[in-house]
Design a protein around this motif. Structure first.
Motif, PDB file in Angstrom:
ATOM      1  N   ILE A 130      18.947  14.812 -10.445  1.00 24.66           N
ATOM      2  CA  ILE A 130      19.638  15.222  -9.213  1.00 24.66           C
ATOM      3  C   ILE A 130      19.208  16.628  -8.823  1.00 24.66           C
ATOM      4  N   ARG A 131      19.186  17.542  -9.774  1.00 27.05           N
ATOM      5  CA  ARG A 131      18.798  18.925  -9.490  1.00 27.05           C
ATOM      6  C   ARG A 131      17.353  18.985  -8.993  1.00 27.05           C
ATOM      7  N   LYS A 132      16.464  18.223  -9.636  1.00 22.89           N
ATOM      8  CA  LYS A 132      15.059  18.215  -9.215  1.00 22.89           C
ATOM      9  C   LYS A 132      14.930  17.703  -7.785  1.00 22.89           C
ATOM     10  N   ARG A 133      15.660  16.636  -7.462  1.00 24.46           N
ATOM     11  CA  ARG A 133      15.604  16.075  -6.104  1.00 24.46           C
ATOM     12  C   ARG A 133      16.137  17.073  -5.079  1.00 24.46           C
ATOM     13  N   GLU A 134      17.226  17.758  -5.416  1.00 20.80           N
ATOM     14  CA  GLU A 134      17.784  18.769  -4.513  1.00 20.80           C
ATOM     15  C   GLU A 134      16.786  19.897  -4.273  1.00 20.80           C
TER      16      GLU A 134
END
Length: 82
Positions: A50-54
């Motif tokens: 999730i953090r990488k996608r954000e």
């Protein structure tokens, strides 16, 4: 066969003992989840994804905004007349 089963159970107990809660969501994280080595105290694979996608989305938005500013600068004050 009994020895193998006992070894597997012991390995699973060690894995469980080495687990920590994800600092973001609280999900149990084990050092070798998802076939990768994780540093102790790191986020789970879900929170990491999730953090990488954000971060990727934010970078894309920043690039788009920079392009829009550059286009506005090239067009100048009366660029809408072109």
């Amino acid at each position: 066969m009994e020895r193998e089963r006992l070894e597997e159970e012991e390995a699973e107990r060690r894995r469980e003992a080495a687990a920590w809660p994800c600092p973001t969501c609280g999900r149990a994280v084990r050092p070798n989840d998802d076939w990768e080595t994780r540093p102790t105290g790191s986020d789970c694979s879900v929170c990491t994804s999730i953090r990488k996608r954000e971060q990727e989305d934010a970078a894309a938005r920043a690039a788009e905004e920079a392009e829009e500013r550059e286009e506005a600068r090239r067009n100048g004050l009366f660029g809408f007349l072109r």
